[in-house]
Design a protein around this motif. Sequence first.
Motif, PDB file in Angstrom:
ATOM      1  N   GLY A   1     -14.378   4.612  -4.257  1.00  0.00           N
ATOM      2  CA  GLY A   1     -13.151   4.096  -3.664  1.00  0.00           C
ATOM      3  C   GLY A   1     -12.104   3.711  -4.681  1.00  0.00           C
TER       4      GLY A   1
ATOM      5  N   ILE B   1       0.859  -1.190   0.000  1.00  0.00           N
ATOM      6  CA  ILE B   1       0.000   0.000   0.000  1.00  0.00           C
ATOM      7  C   ILE B   1       0.890   1.233   0.000  1.00  0.00           C
ATOM      8  CG2 ILE B   1      -1.652   1.337   1.375  1.00  0.00           C
ATOM      9  CD1 ILE B   1      -2.883  -1.276   2.278  1.00  0.00           C
TER      10      ILE B   1
ATOM     11  N   TYR C   1      -7.036   1.621  -5.568  1.00  0.00           N
ATOM     12  CA  TYR C   1      -8.227   1.866  -4.761  1.00  0.00           C
ATOM     13  C   TYR C   1      -7.869   2.176  -3.308  1.00  0.00           C
ATOM     14  CZ  TYR C   1      -7.674  -2.945  -2.957  1.00  0.00           C
ATOM     15  OH  TYR C   1      -7.209  -4.091  -2.371  1.00  0.00           O
ATOM     16  N   ASP C   2      -8.857   2.752  -2.630  1.00  0.00           N
ATOM     17  CA  ASP C   2      -8.726   3.063  -1.213  1.00  0.00           C
ATOM     18  C   ASP C   2      -9.388   1.938  -0.415  1.00  0.00           C
ATOM     19  OD1 ASP C   2      -8.833   4.000   1.380  1.00  0.00           O
ATOM     20  OD2 ASP C   2      -9.355   6.051   0.815  1.00  0.00           O
ATOM     21  N   PRO C   3      -8.607   1.094   0.253  1.00  0.00           N
ATOM     22  CA  PRO C   3      -9.194  -0.046   0.981  1.00  0.00           C
ATOM     23  C   PRO C   3     -10.067   0.363   2.154  1.00  0.00           C
ATOM     24  CG  PRO C   3      -6.843   0.147   1.443  1.00  0.00           C
ATOM     25  CD  PRO C   3      -7.142   1.126   0.352  1.00  0.00           C
ATOM     26  N   LYS C   4     -10.009   1.646   2.548  1.00  0.00           N
ATOM     27  CA  LYS C   4     -10.895   2.123   3.614  1.00  0.00           C
ATOM     28  C   LYS C   4     -12.303   2.381   3.081  1.00  0.00           C
ATOM     29  CE  LYS C   4      -7.216   4.290   6.348  1.00  0.00           C
ATOM     30  NZ  LYS C   4      -6.686   5.561   6.903  1.00  0.00           N
ATOM     31  N   ILE C   5     -12.408   2.497   1.745  1.00  0.00           N
ATOM     32  CA  ILE C   5     -13.703   2.775   1.128  1.00  0.00           C
ATOM     33  C   ILE C   5     -14.278   1.536   0.444  1.00  0.00           C
ATOM     34  CG2 ILE C   5     -14.912   4.170  -0.610  1.00  0.00           C
ATOM     35  CD1 ILE C   5     -12.876   6.387  -0.098  1.00  0.00           C
TER      36      ILE C   5
ATOM     37  N   SER D   1     -13.371  -2.653  -0.295  1.00  0.00           N
ATOM     38  CA  SER D   1     -12.504  -3.766   0.074  1.00  0.00           C
ATOM     39  C   SER D   1     -12.133  -4.605  -1.149  1.00  0.00           C
ATOM     40  CB  SER D   1     -13.208  -4.664   1.094  1.00  0.00           C
ATOM     41  OG  SER D   1     -14.336  -5.291   0.497  1.00  0.00           O
TER      42      SER D   1
ATOM     43  N   GLY E   1      -1.784   5.238   1.180  1.00  0.00           N
ATOM     44  CA  GLY E   1      -3.140   4.817   1.521  1.00  0.00           C
ATOM     45  C   GLY E   1      -3.881   4.102   0.411  1.00  0.00           C
ATOM     46  N   LYS E   2      -3.215   3.879  -0.727  1.00  0.00           N
ATOM     47  CA  LYS E   2      -3.869   3.249  -1.874  1.00  0.00           C
ATOM     48  C   LYS E   2      -3.289   1.860  -2.130  1.00  0.00           C
ATOM     49  CE  LYS E   2      -6.364   6.903  -2.817  1.00  0.00           C
ATOM     50  NZ  LYS E   2      -5.824   7.800  -1.751  1.00  0.00           N
TER      51      LYS E   2
END
Length: 219
Positions: free
Chosen positions: A65, A39, A101-105, A107, A42-43
């Motif tokens: 995301g 990562i 992608y943003d795994p916080k948004i 999965s 954050g991506k």
Amino acid sequence: MKQILPLLTFILFFSCQNSAQSNTAQQEVINSNPVEIPIENGKAKAYFASGCFWCVEAIYESVKGVEESISGYSGGHTKNPTYEASNTGRTGHAEAVEIIYDPKIVSFATLVDIYFASQDVTQVNGQGNDKGSQYRSIIFYQNEAQKRIILEKKAGLAKQLGVKIAAEVYPFQKFWVAEDYHQDYEKNHPNNPYIKNVSIPRLNRFKANFPKELLKDSH
């Protein structure tokens, strides 16, 4: 005739040898250990092959995301594949996309759901009229956790639908970015006949059947 026979034998020997070497090289890819992409800022990155990358790129970019979808080639045994080379079916590569992608948004599990929801899951070596090994369906995993998610979802879908799921499951090795003119093709060429008649209808079918709260207002 006697002079021709040894020549034919020679040609067939090396032809078979090259084919065997190619199959061996491809099997090594399938049996290799996965490469994990860390990562960054954050991506995360994920990799999928599902027919024409013009279609798949647009589908993933419609999802919240997903920052970017890049068209390219993966899954084969040759270096520096090109569009022309991959279309021969001899490189082992399939048209694929790199999803940033943003795994916080969103999965990885949801990205796999998107994958299955946006294709004919039973079609082998292609999607629609795009046929050939370069259009085959492959989901790439970077670690055992991702592999488990893929296999569980694939098995669950097969049981639910009562069909054999065509998607192959490969350890990720390397993604080769496609030529510049392939990137954002649907956005840049909305009036292209293939985009109008294949890509956009495929995108719209996906959007009509996927939870609206997971989709962007536009892409």
